[in-house]
Design a protein around this motif. Structure first.
Motif, PDB file in Angstrom:
ATOM      1  N   ALA A  43     -10.446  -7.359   1.379  1.00 13.91           N
ATOM      2  CA  ALA A  43     -10.975  -8.220   2.452  1.00 13.91           C
ATOM      3  C   ALA A  43      -9.858  -9.066   3.062  1.00 13.91           C
ATOM      4  N   LYS A  44      -8.939  -9.497   2.212  1.00 12.32           N
ATOM      5  CA  LYS A  44      -7.824 -10.307   2.690  1.00 12.32           C
ATOM      6  C   LYS A  44      -6.939  -9.497   3.657  1.00 12.32           C
ATOM      7  N   VAL A  45      -6.701  -8.247   3.301  1.00 11.43           N
ATOM      8  CA  VAL A  45      -5.910  -7.374   4.179  1.00 11.43           C
ATOM      9  C   VAL A  45      -6.688  -7.127   5.477  1.00 11.43           C
ATOM     10  N   ALA A  46      -8.015  -6.925   5.349  1.00 12.21           N
ATOM     11  CA  ALA A  46      -8.849  -6.712   6.550  1.00 12.21           C
ATOM     12  C   ALA A  46      -8.778  -7.943   7.453  1.00 12.21           C
ATOM     13  N   ASP A  47      -8.885  -9.133   6.858  1.00 11.93           N
ATOM     14  CA  ASP A  47      -8.791 -10.380   7.650  1.00 11.93           C
ATOM     15  C   ASP A  47      -7.456 -10.438   8.387  1.00 11.93           C
TER      16      ASP A  47
ATOM     17  N   LEU B 247       2.807  -2.768  -1.953  1.00 11.87           N
ATOM     18  CA  LEU B 247       3.088  -4.022  -1.228  1.00 11.87           C
ATOM     19  C   LEU B 247       4.583  -4.184  -0.967  1.00 11.87           C
ATOM     20  N   GLN B 248       5.383  -3.812  -1.952  1.00 14.25           N
ATOM     21  CA  GLN B 248       6.846  -3.908  -1.792  1.00 14.25           C
ATOM     22  C   GLN B 248       7.316  -3.022  -0.649  1.00 14.25           C
ATOM     23  N   GLN B 249       6.773  -1.802  -0.597  1.00 15.07           N
ATOM     24  CA  GLN B 249       7.154  -0.869   0.479  1.00 15.07           C
ATOM     25  C   GLN B 249       6.742  -1.418   1.844  1.00 15.07           C
ATOM     26  N   LEU B 250       5.540  -2.030   1.885  1.00 14.68           N
ATOM     27  CA  LEU B 250       5.069  -2.632   3.139  1.00 14.68           C
ATOM     28  C   LEU B 250       5.984  -3.777   3.549  1.00 14.68           C
ATOM     29  N   LEU B 251       6.362  -4.581   2.561  1.00 12.33           N
ATOM     30  CA  LEU B 251       7.227  -5.729   2.842  1.00 12.33           C
ATOM     31  C   LEU B 251       8.571  -5.262   3.415  1.00 12.33           C
ATOM     32  N   MET B 252       9.121  -4.211   2.813  1.00 13.22           N
ATOM     33  CA  MET B 252      10.401  -3.685   3.313  1.00 13.22           C
ATOM     34  C   MET B 252      10.239  -3.157   4.742  1.00 13.22           C
ATOM     35  N   ALA B 253       9.115  -2.472   4.990  1.00 14.04           N
ATOM     36  CA  ALA B 253       8.857  -1.942   6.333  1.00 14.04           C
ATOM     37  C   ALA B 253       8.714  -3.086   7.337  1.00 14.04           C
ATOM     38  N   ALA B 254       8.042  -4.161   6.922  1.00 14.25           N
ATOM     39  CA  ALA B 254       7.849  -5.315   7.817  1.00 14.25           C
ATOM     40  C   ALA B 254       9.190  -5.991   8.112  1.00 14.25           C
ATOM     41  N   GLU B 255      10.035  -6.059   7.093  1.00 16.76           N
ATOM     42  CA  GLU B 255      11.359  -6.681   7.273  1.00 16.76           C
ATOM     43  C   GLU B 255      12.203  -5.858   8.246  1.00 16.76           C
ATOM     44  N   GLN B 256      12.106  -4.539   8.097  1.00 18.70           N
ATOM     45  CA  GLN B 256      12.911  -3.643   8.958  1.00 18.70           C
ATOM     46  C   GLN B 256      12.588  -3.833  10.435  1.00 18.70           C
ATOM     47  N   VAL B 257      11.299  -4.082  10.744  1.00 22.04           N
ATOM     48  CA  VAL B 257      10.929  -4.223  12.158  1.00 22.04           C
ATOM     49  C   VAL B 257      10.811  -5.704  12.564  1.00 22.04           C
ATOM     50  N   CYS B 258      11.292  -6.591  11.676  1.00 28.42           N
ATOM     51  CA  CYS B 258      11.312  -8.040  11.950  1.00 28.42           C
ATOM     52  C   CYS B 258       9.919  -8.581  12.283  1.00 28.42           C
ATOM     53  N   ASP B 259       8.899  -8.094  11.556  1.00 30.03           N
ATOM     54  CA  ASP B 259       7.531  -8.585  11.752  1.00 30.03           C
ATOM     55  C   ASP B 259       7.309  -9.756  10.783  1.00 30.03           C
ATOM     56  N   THR B 260       7.654 -10.952  11.251  1.00 27.20           N
ATOM     57  CA  THR B 260       7.629 -12.134  10.367  1.00 27.20           C
ATOM     58  C   THR B 260       6.219 -12.493   9.919  1.00 27.20           C
TER      59      THR B 260
ATOM     60  N   VAL C 150       5.509 -12.874   5.841  1.00 27.73           N
ATOM     61  CA  VAL C 150       4.941 -14.097   5.248  1.00 27.73           C
ATOM     62  C   VAL C 150       3.664 -13.757   4.474  1.00 27.73           C
ATOM     63  N   PHE C 151       2.813 -12.952   5.100  1.00 29.03           N
ATOM     64  CA  PHE C 151       1.553 -12.537   4.463  1.00 29.03           C
ATOM     65  C   PHE C 151       1.828 -11.751   3.178  1.00 29.03           C
ATOM     66  N   LEU C 152       2.770 -10.821   3.248  1.00 30.23           N
ATOM     67  CA  LEU C 152       3.007  -9.911   2.114  1.00 30.23           C
ATOM     68  C   LEU C 152       3.731 -10.587   0.956  1.00 30.23           C
ATOM     69  N   GLU C 153       4.598 -11.518   1.261  1.00 34.38           N
ATOM     70  CA  GLU C 153       5.325 -12.195   0.174  1.00 34.38           C
ATOM     71  C   GLU C 153       4.352 -12.902  -0.769  1.00 34.38           C
ATOM     72  N   ALA C 154       3.339 -13.551  -0.203  1.00 37.18           N
ATOM     73  CA  ALA C 154       2.333 -14.235  -1.039  1.00 37.18           C
ATOM     74  C   ALA C 154       1.563 -13.219  -1.870  1.00 37.18           C
ATOM     75  N   MET C 155       1.312 -12.050  -1.288  1.00 38.64           N
ATOM     76  CA  MET C 155       0.556 -11.032  -2.029  1.00 38.64           C
ATOM     77  C   MET C 155       1.393 -10.440  -3.159  1.00 38.64           C
ATOM     78  N   VAL C 156       2.679 -10.247  -2.926  1.00 42.26           N
ATOM     79  CA  VAL C 156       3.559  -9.709  -3.980  1.00 42.26           C
ATOM     80  C   VAL C 156       3.616 -10.698  -5.152  1.00 42.26           C
ATOM     81  N   GLU C 157       3.706 -11.973  -4.830  1.00 38.59           N
ATOM     82  CA  GLU C 157       3.773 -13.000  -5.881  1.00 38.59           C
ATOM     83  C   GLU C 157       2.513 -12.938  -6.769  1.00 38.59           C
TER      84      GLU C 157
END
Ligand SMILES: [Fe+2]
Length: 191
Positions: free
Chosen positions: A77-81, A123-136, A140-147
């Protein structure tokens, strides 16, 4: 006063017509959709584990896995939000029937640990993909989820270790089951 439609403020919108602040990289969006469904699949896995434990009179383990199942649904649900906030449409995909043919409690706990590990990897793969395209927004969203995921892995490893320690002996398994009835599932804390 007459209004000229060509004078309307131009907005970028998503598939549902929702206002979009920033478009999302297509590969990143695909990754988010896959992760959204992976959390739903994890819910089904844990629901299966709760049933397996319930059938074997292990109330504490069963409660624990029902809590885990609810947690995974909340993550989905959090990802859907998040996707809705980004003006994207979360896509509910068909889930696989979870394998319920565990041979032992240790097998169930091992599955739980591997489930958490796989979710963290995704989540790690998503985070790396987000970093590559500079989707801040996404980083931010994914870092909290990885933690939160690292904590979930830690707890799953703890319960797996404790279950291995019991080595299938009924009295020891029931001690752990009673702990889980009390809601005690956390590893040792040294700080
Ligand atoms: Fe999750």
């Amino acid at each position: 006063m007459q209004t000229d439609p060509s004078q309307h403020v131009q907005l970028q919108v998503g598939p549902s017509g929702r206002a979009m602040a920033e478009s999302m990289d297509p590969a990143l969006l695909e990754g988010f959709q896959a992760h959204f469904n992976m959390e739903r699949q994890a819910h089904a896995t844990y629901f299966g584990a709760a049933i397996w434990m319930g059938e074997r009179e292990l109330r504490g383990f069963s409660n624990h896995f029902m809590d885990e199942a609810k947690g995974e649904q909340e993550h989905a649900a959090k990802v859907a939000d998040y996707l809705i906030a980004r003006a994207q449409s979360p896509e509910l995909q068909a889930l696989e029937a979870p394998d319920q043919s565990w041979g032992s409690i240790i097998d169930v706990m091992s599955t739980a640990f591997l489930t958490e590990r796989d979710v963290t990897t995704s989540l790690q793969q998503l985070l790396m993909a987000a970093e590559q395209v500079c989707d801040t927004r996404s980083t931010v969203f994914l870092e909290a989820m990885v933690e939160a995921q690292i904590k979930a892995e830690h707890e799953a490893a703890h319960l797996l270790g404790r279950t291995k320690f019991a080595d299938g002996q009924a009295a020891a398994v029931l001690v752990i089951d009673n702990e889980l009835i009390e809601g005690v599932a956390h590893p040792a804390q040294l700080q």
